[in-house]
Design a protein around this motif. Structure first.
Motif, short mmCIF file in Angstrom:
data_model
loop_
_atom_site.label_atom_id
_atom_site.label_comp_id
_atom_site.label_asym_id
_atom_site.label_seq_id
_atom_site.Cartn_x
_atom_site.Cartn_y
_atom_site.Cartn_z
N PRO A 116 0.82 -1.21 0.00
CA PRO A 116 0.00 0.00 0.00
C PRO A 116 0.85 1.25 0.00
O PRO A 116 1.92 1.30 0.63
CB PRO A 116 -0.79 -0.12 1.30
CG PRO A 116 0.08 -0.92 2.21
CD PRO A 116 0.78 -1.90 1.32
N THR A 169 1.44 3.78 5.67
CA THR A 169 1.95 2.87 6.71
C THR A 169 2.96 3.54 7.64
O THR A 169 3.15 3.07 8.77
CB THR A 169 2.62 1.65 6.06
OG1 THR A 169 3.74 2.09 5.26
CG2 THR A 169 1.63 0.90 5.17
N LEU A 307 -0.90 3.98 11.38
CA LEU A 307 -1.88 3.07 10.82
C LEU A 307 -2.24 2.06 11.91
O LEU A 307 -1.35 1.42 12.48
CB LEU A 307 -1.30 2.36 9.61
CG LEU A 307 -2.28 1.59 8.72
CD1 LEU A 307 -3.19 2.55 7.96
CD2 LEU A 307 -1.51 0.71 7.72
N GLY A 332 -5.57 2.72 2.92
CA GLY A 332 -4.58 1.67 3.11
C GLY A 332 -5.17 0.28 3.08
O GLY A 332 -6.27 0.05 2.54
N ARG A 338 -6.12 5.20 9.54
CA ARG A 338 -4.95 6.03 9.77
C ARG A 338 -5.34 7.26 10.59
O ARG A 338 -6.37 7.90 10.31
CB ARG A 338 -4.36 6.50 8.43
CG ARG A 338 -2.99 7.13 8.53
CD ARG A 338 -2.62 7.80 7.21
NE ARG A 338 -3.46 8.97 6.97
CZ ARG A 338 -3.62 9.54 5.77
NH1 ARG A 338 -3.01 9.03 4.71
NH2 ARG A 338 -4.39 10.60 5.63
#
Length: 362
Positions: A116, A169, A307, A332, A338
């Motif tokens: 991602p 991330t 995340l 994501g 997030r």
């Protein structure tokens, strides 16, 4: 054609049919932690200086189309021996990436990224008629050189995008990996460092590799660390030839005089504006500890966000948080949310809301 026409009735490009405009929800709620903004605005004194700088420009005159003063100031901020010839600036890193794909992408060419990752990349590709190909990151959302180089051999991209710290991330890609990739390809390698100032070791930047690799582009933004999201200033550092390629495709006077003036004031006050970065980094680190205590997993982050998850129904969790006045982002991997680092008060409200939601869904 009739005066009132629907989108479906217009001769839209085929690849745009059924598409929706990009954008996170813009909702008026007490705690907005969904778009990775810096929650600390410039001081009143800095804002006053920005206003004065803007008012000094006559709106009947075009701006400096080369943004020379701004590019020089950005070079001074980045250091590493850079000068204006190796800096390009535009309306956010969005336009920077669009310029790069206008110059080096296009029909019959491919841009490669690793998911991602940032959800705008496919839109940059679509809008420049560039094929978009992705390869999954490793299970911990990191990247190694073997994965990247294998993907380059398979897909033969003209542009490769490595995002570090990665959005959404927060994971980083080591310099050694980037160096090995650059040595193994002639493609343009864009290292997107939009969140680099928030990293635990911000000095570990791909800027240190620019003198060795002519195919390297390092992309940055003033939206995050400089608290200038409303100013819309992104920029890149690269070889002068890559900057010249962006100059070819940019629209005339693409960066307004007002934008340039505001950014110059911000750079003149960089120590003051960046003073909150340490606090946001500490808030991010606190999140990495507090979120597991609330019963969720969290991915180790070097950005100003985390995340967290996974949830069986992340939209339900998102909505329950929103019902409590806290807005986070659905983005994501499936099941994950997030959250941006906010002020202490905003962050505590988020913790309280999440604790209540977790109690409800157990």
């Amino acid at each position: 054609m009739k005066p009132e026409v629907s989108l479906a009735e217009l001769p839209l490009r085929p690849e745009l049919v059924g598409e929706e405009p990009y954008g996170a929800p813009q909702l008026d709620v007490p705690v907005r932690l969904n778009v990775n903004e810096n929650p600390y605005p410039p001081s009143a004194a800095v804002r006053a200086e920005m206003a004065e700088a803007v008012s000094a420009h006559l709106l009947n005159r075009y701006p400096d189309r080369e943004a020379t003063a701004l590019r020089s100031a950005l070079a001074g901020y980045l250091g590493h021996g850079l000068d204006a010839s190796r800096i390009w600036a535009a309306n956010g890193s969005n336009e920077v990436m669009t310029h790069l794909l206008q110059a080096f992408g296009g029909p019959g060419r491919t841009v490669l990224s690793f998911t991602p990752t940032y959800s705008m990349y496919p839109e940059y590709a679509r809008n420049t008629h560039t094929a978009y190909v992705t390869v999954p990151r490793l299970p911990d959302f990191s990247l190694d050189a073997a994965t990247v180089l294998a993907a380059i051999r398979e897909h033969q991209p003209s542009v490769v995008v490595i995002t570090t710290p990665n959005n959404p991330t927060g994971t980083t890609t080591p310099l050694a990996v980037i160096e090995e990739v650059l040595a193994g390809t002639e493609a343009i390698v864009v290292v997107d460092e939009a969140y680099q100032e928030f990293a635990h070791r911000p000095e570990r930047t791909a800027l240190t590799l620019l003198d060795r690799f002519g195919n390297l582009v390092v992309s940055r933004t003033m939206s995050k660390a400089f608290a200038l999201a409303g100013g819309r200033v992104g920029y890149l550092a690269a070889a002068p030839a890559i900057v010249d390629a962006c100059r070819i495709v940019r629209l005339p006077y693409h960066l307004s005089a007002q934008t340039q003036a505001v950014a110059l004031v911000a750079l003149a006050h960089a120590p003051e504006l960046l003073a909150q970065v340490d606090e946001l980094r500490a808030t991010r680190d606190q999140m990495l500890t507090r979120l597991p205590q609330l019963g969720v997993e969290v991915i180790d982050s070097d950005a100003n966000f985390c995340l967290f998850g996974p949830f069986a129904d992340r939209h339900d969790v998102w909505q329950r948080l929103l019902d409590r006045g806290v807005l986070v982002r659905e983005t994501g991997p499936t099941g994950w949310l997030r959250v941006s680092a906010g002020t202490p008060g905003e962050t505590e409200r988020f913790y309280t809301a999440l604790a209540e939601v977790m109690e409800e869904i157990r």
